[in-house]
Write an enzyme that holds these catalytic residues in place. Structure first.
Site, PDB file in Angstrom:
ATOM      1  CD  GLU A 296      -2.385   1.316   2.797  1.00 47.91           C
ATOM      2  OE1 GLU A 296      -3.312   2.137   2.955  1.00 47.91           O
ATOM      3  OE2 GLU A 296      -1.979   0.567   3.704  1.00 47.91           O
ATOM      4  CE  LYS A 360      -8.568   1.162   3.450  1.00 48.10           C
ATOM      5  NZ  LYS A 360      -7.528   1.640   4.398  1.00 48.10           N
ATOM      6  CB  CYS A 409      -5.127  -0.618   4.847  1.00 42.26           C
ATOM      7  SG  CYS A 409      -4.727  -0.141   6.541  1.00 42.26           S
TER       8      CYS A 409
END
Length: 536
Positions: A296, A360, A409
């Site tokens: 990430e 995301k 994440c």
């Protein structure tokens, strides 16, 4: 002697001790909190999860509803404060919050999470003390399990969701339980743990009160639960090298650059960071690689606005004939209807020059998005940087003929959300994260452990690339087969087998919640009807 004991109860200050009731209210929830901590952290502590809540259940049953709430709040607060104390390091380092306010903020977080345990404790008290002379064993056990399940589900949704440390996490290494995750996910396992706790407690309580019929019912129900969990052969896990039900193997390389958080976003460091990433990524042999994964935010720039960097990466991809998955900020130009938008994104660069993007969806509360800022405007000053915008929804990447699920994440700790990727045809999961925020703490270890649950639920391989660690390969049995340690620079090579069909849980992720809701709604009606019948 009895008179002295009564005097000490009535005059706690003179005796120099806490009132007996207060001692009991503290001791029972503190013992449950301690047993929960051991069950989550001790290597063989998964067995303790079957008994950890018994002290809290015993205390709540003998209390009023308000006292039961306080007892649950104490147990939940202590447990979550111990387990999440490492968040204080990230708060003190990366926010503008004064140091003396860090612990109060941690206390607020622990109180919020402990609130769910408090509600569960009150629910148990309601069903167990609905009528003092009658004990409805099956109703109380099912209602308690359903209540806990629903509270975990609510916790995963409210204020953006924070489903960290579900009770089922204690069983991630329990051989007899792991196979059940593919049928009901973490919610089912958490509910079963509550049922076992309640069953053991009622068994002991009926022995103490010499109630043979109630004792028999509790024993039979507990035996059925344990039999379903440990002895039904249909729950066996896939082998370490699966064949038949899994697709053709894919070669994957995982990159862990170990770039310090303080250096990542400094403009003058960008060229050196990109060079380091490419240097670590250069294949060491001639074996074909299907997919290479960077962590990430591995690109500290807007890829769509930096054509030179994209061309450099495309040359690398074409030279080694591989697909490259990189994390970085996403950007959408302003329009008449909305201003410029920033995302936390991941990009898949293919040898044919196509760039695929996933934005995301599940943003970190108070990290990437600030909840309640309209009510408390000062929060924008405490949390640095602009808020990200959540992505549009689930989107699988395609590698040849195979789909796979991107996960950024802490998206990987959301069970229902992850299951939707596999229901849409994903064969394995790629998780990219940057846990450098947490430093040398329990945070990265806990994050990896929570992610392993997704492998069990979907019976899939998980590829995890973390900036500073812990990068890992997780097999469909939830086992970490390869990993890189914290604060280590390097790479991992692995062969993964895509799953060919979704599990029962991936196809029906809402089923446990629906069943629990029905049980919780029907239980009070059943108790009232039984009370009316017995009174007549």
């Amino acid at each position: 002697m009895k008179a002295m004991f009564r005097q000490n109860q009535n005059n706690p200050v003179r005796s120099g001790r806490l009132p007996f009731r207060l001692q009991y209210d503290l001791a029972a929830p503190l013992l449950s909190a301690l047993l929960l901590c051991l069950s989550f952290n001790w290597y063989r502590g998964q067995f303790l999860a079957a008994f950890a809540l018994i002290p809290l259940l015993a205390a709540a049953e003998r209390s009023s509803c308000s006292r039961a709430f306080r007892q649950g709040l104490i147990a939940g607060f202590v447990f979550y404060f111990i387990e999440l104390h490492w968040i204080g390091q990230a708060i003190s380092t990366y926010t503008s919050l004064p140091g003396f306010l860090v612990n109060p903020v941690l206390c607020l977080l622990a109180l919020y999470l402990g609130f769910y345990v408090a509600l569960f404790s009150s629910l148990w008290q309601f069903f167990r003390v609905f009528e003092s002379k009658r004990v409805y064993v099956i109703t109380a056990i099912l209602a308690a399990a359903a209540g806990w399940l629903l509270l975990e589900d609510i916790r995963s949704r409210l204020l953006g969701g924070f489903p960290w440390h579900p009770l089922a996490l204690t069983q991630v290494d329990m051989p007899g339980v792991k196979g059940l995750f593919a049928y009901g996910g973490v919610r089912l396992i958490s509910a079963l743990i509550i049922m076992v706790n309640a069953g053991f407690y009622l068994l002991l309580e009926n022995i103490r009160q010499n109630r043979p019929w109630q004792l028999c019912k509790a024993a039979i129900l507990l035996l059925l639960i344990l039999t379903a969990v440990f002895f039904i052969p249909g729950y066996r896990l896939p082998p370490e090298n699966p064949t038949g039900t899994y697709g053709k193997p894919l070669r994957v390389t995982i990159i862990q650059p170990n770039i310090l958080q303080g250096d990542k976003w400094r403009r003058e460091k960008r060229p050196a960071i990109i060079e380091k990433m490419l240097s670590i990524s250069t294949p060491k042999d001639q074996a074909a690689i299907d997919l290479m994964v960077w962590p990430e935010a591995s690109l500290p720039l807007f890829l769509v606005r930096n054509g030179q960097v994209f061309k450099r990466l495309l040359r690398f991809v074409r030279h080694y004939n591989l697909h490259l998955m990189v994390g970085g900020p996403g950007y959408a130009k302003p329009t008449r209807k909305q201003p410029a938008t920033i995302y936390n994104s991941t990009f898949l660069i293919s040898p044919n020059g196509k760039l695929h993007t996933y934005n995301k969806v599940k943003l970190v509360p108070f990290g990437e998005v600030t909840p309640l800022v309209s009510i408390f405007p000062f929060l924008n000053k405490v949390v640095p940087g602009p808020d990200c915008t959540p992505g549009a929804g689930v989107k699988n990447f395609v590698l040849g003929e195979q789909k796979f699920a991107p996960s950024i994440c802490f998206e990987g700790i959301f069970p229902v959300f992850t299951a939707r990727f596999f229901a849409a045809g994903a064969g394995f999961l790629v998780s990219q994260t940057n846990d450098s925020w947490f430093g040398k703490s329990q945070g990265p270890l806990q994050h990896l452990k929570n992610l392993r649950l997704r492998a069990l639920e979907n019976r899939c391989y998980i590829i995890r690339s973390a900036n500073t660690g812990i990068s890992a390969v997780i097999d469909p049995g939830g086992r970490v087969v390869k990993s890189l340690n914290l604060n280590q620079s390097g790479y991992l090579e692995a062969v993964v087998y895509p799953c060919l069909k979704p599990t029962f849980y991936a196809q029906h992720p809402y089923l446990p919640t629906i069943i629990a809701l029905l049980i919780l709604c029907l239980s009070p009606i059943f108790v009232v009807l039984k009370k009316i019948k017995s009174d007549n």
